[in-house]
Design a protein around this motif. Structure first.
Motif, short mmCIF file in Angstrom:
data_model
loop_
_atom_site.label_atom_id
_atom_site.label_comp_id
_atom_site.label_asym_id
_atom_site.label_seq_id
_atom_site.Cartn_x
_atom_site.Cartn_y
_atom_site.Cartn_z
N VAL A 1 0.87 -1.23 -0.04
CA VAL A 1 0.00 -0.08 -0.05
C VAL A 1 0.78 1.17 0.08
O VAL A 1 0.60 2.28 -0.78
N VAL A 2 2.10 1.07 0.94
CA VAL A 2 2.70 2.40 0.92
C VAL A 2 3.53 2.53 -0.23
O VAL A 2 3.71 3.67 -0.86
N GLU A 3 4.09 1.66 -0.75
CA GLU A 3 4.85 1.30 -2.18
C GLU A 3 4.15 2.10 -3.30
O GLU A 3 4.40 2.79 -4.13
N GLU A 4 2.70 1.65 -3.36
CA GLU A 4 1.92 2.24 -4.50
C GLU A 4 1.47 3.53 -4.32
O GLU A 4 1.52 4.21 -5.34
N LEU A 5 1.83 4.18 -3.15
CA LEU A 5 1.43 5.53 -2.99
C LEU A 5 2.42 6.50 -3.76
O LEU A 5 2.16 7.54 -4.14
N LEU A 6 3.38 6.17 -3.78
CA LEU A 6 4.53 6.63 -4.57
C LEU A 6 4.62 6.35 -6.21
O LEU A 6 5.30 7.03 -7.07
N ASN B 1 3.70 6.30 -10.12
CA ASN B 1 3.00 7.03 -11.02
C ASN B 1 2.57 8.34 -10.59
O ASN B 1 1.54 8.94 -10.95
N VAL B 2 3.30 8.98 -9.57
CA VAL B 2 2.97 10.38 -9.15
C VAL B 2 3.86 11.21 -9.67
O VAL B 2 4.82 11.10 -9.55
N GLY B 3 3.16 12.32 -10.56
CA GLY B 3 4.13 13.32 -10.94
C GLY B 3 3.97 14.64 -10.36
O GLY B 3 4.81 15.28 -10.58
N ALA B 4 3.21 14.81 -9.50
CA ALA B 4 3.09 16.22 -8.94
C ALA B 4 2.10 15.89 -7.68
O ALA B 4 1.36 15.02 -7.45
N THR B 5 2.52 16.68 -6.63
CA THR B 5 1.55 16.52 -5.26
C THR B 5 1.04 18.14 -5.06
O THR B 5 1.50 19.12 -5.38
N VAL B 6 -0.27 17.93 -4.38
CA VAL B 6 -0.95 19.19 -4.04
C VAL B 6 -1.26 18.98 -2.56
O VAL B 6 -1.41 18.09 -2.00
N MET B 7 -1.14 20.02 -1.82
CA MET B 7 -1.48 20.12 -0.30
C MET B 7 -1.79 21.42 0.05
O MET B 7 -1.63 22.42 -0.67
N GLY B 8 -2.31 21.44 1.33
CA GLY B 8 -2.66 22.68 1.89
C GLY B 8 -1.73 23.21 2.70
O GLY B 8 -0.60 22.75 2.79
N ARG B 9 -1.85 24.62 3.25
CA ARG B 9 -0.94 25.20 3.77
C ARG B 9 -0.42 24.71 5.22
O ARG B 9 0.67 24.76 5.85
N LYS C 1 1.35 11.96 -15.70
CA LYS C 1 1.02 11.16 -14.23
C LYS C 1 0.09 11.30 -13.31
O LYS C 1 -0.44 12.48 -13.48
N ASP C 2 0.00 10.66 -12.27
CA ASP C 2 -1.12 11.13 -11.43
C ASP C 2 -0.82 12.29 -10.39
O ASP C 2 0.28 12.46 -10.44
N ILE C 3 -1.65 12.81 -9.73
CA ILE C 3 -1.47 13.81 -8.75
C ILE C 3 -1.92 13.26 -7.32
O ILE C 3 -3.02 12.82 -7.05
N ALA C 4 -0.83 13.50 -6.51
CA ALA C 4 -1.10 13.02 -5.08
C ALA C 4 -1.55 14.38 -4.26
O ALA C 4 -1.17 15.32 -4.41
#
Lengths: 213, 213
Positions: free
Chosen positions: A61-66, A68-76, A144-147
């Motif tokens: 599960v943890v390995e899959e999180l990373l 095919n992720v090409g960018a990340t969005v987060m809050g401040r 790629k996907d966005i996390a």
């Protein structure tokens, strides 16, 4: 089609952080318990520069999180805490070599120049809303996907807008009693979410959903 | 050793009933969605006198609920609704042949004579608290387990007292937005619960826990 993938740890009573978060304890009182299952994994420790750790049902599960992720969005809040850099710009919680290794788009009300870190992580601060952040992240991700990282507030905004394609909840069987709720300010869902996978692991149950849109 | 076993359906945002419950809709707005997975099962329909229904991964879970149960404890809301019989004693939601088929002990502030129904269900009204109800249920169960029904309020009292041995949450992936929370007024848990089983089924995930005491 690139997906917006969201994952977060949540207590059985629905909190993603405990009460009274601070610069010393950004997860709030008791909040560290939500991540204990991850801290024990080699798959988590290695990317965070730590030795040892175990392999169990959470590893994939943890390995899959990373993957095919090409960018990340987060809050401040996830970048640097509520109001933490309004009067003193700082570099957030994440140190010199943040674990994202992608362009990160931080949704905030406070404009700021981009911040480049080691290991491929660049924080870009987006002040014109969640859809702009997603658009910029999609361009940077190049197919790629966005996390989507937390916190709860930004997740609620994306859920409300129907923009999340995959939601993975790491359900941790503790009660925090108070703090920040993931599912708050959302009203009712338009029908049920679709549960796409359940993984039972030591100290956590990983629940994957496709949200109702 | 006889166990106190608790099971309840809960929305992903933590509610066991929607807002504005009424005599016509005791589960509150949207609350019926929490039970849809059960209504579709032959294993649920048959004991409730209804034809048809399907067999799926929830079937065993539902059948097990009835196994080795010698008595039932519930709150007054589950028997007959908040305040519903303060001025007009009535027979509750459950009709002439309630699905419990055991002695049922209703925790309430309102004394009342026992109420015998068809099929082996007798409601006894207990006014001196949850421990008295559990003691009376244990005697009636004669070595078998005791099933704890809802609502959330009575479950919270038993959880707080550390009296629940097995907790089964039917987690339903809808958002009710408001209503009655299961995990409320409980503060923090003394360490994590132990997750003993996870069953993925259509429209619901069944999560079994042994609560921290």
């Amino acid at each position: 089609m690139a997906k917006l993938r969201f994952n977060i740890a949540m207590s059985l009573d629905g909190f993603t952080a405990g009460p009274n978060p601070s610069e010393e304890n950004p997860l709030g009182e008791g909040g560290m318990q939500l991540h204990q299952w991850a801290f024990e994994l080699e798959a988590w420790r290695k990317p965070h520069g730590q030795d040892g750790g175990e392999t169990n049902a959470s590893t994939n599960v943890v390995e899959e999180l990373l993957e095919n992720v090409g960018a990340t969005v987060m809050g401040r809040n996830m970048f640097g805490g509520e109001g933490a850099w309004e009067d003193k710009p700082w570099d957030g919680w994440w140190g010199d070599d943040p674990p994202f290794h992608t362009p990160v788009f931080v949704v905030t009300h406070h404009a700021r120049e981009p911040l480049a870190k080691d290991g491929g992580t660049t924080f870009t601060f987006v002040t014109d809303g969640i859809e702009s952040a997603l658009r910029q992240a999609s361009e940077a991700a190049d197919g790629k996907d966005i996390a989507l990282g937390g916190g709860a507030n930004i997740a609620q905004q994306y859920l409300q807008a129907g923009l999340i394609d995959e939601m993975l909840i790491h359900l941790v069987p503790v009660l925090l009693g108070d703090g920040t709720r993931l599912f708050d300010n959302l009203g009712t869902s338009d029908g049920p979410f679709e549960c796409t996978r359940v993984v039972e692991a030591p100290g956590v149950t990983h629940l994957s959903y496709r949200p109702a849109k």
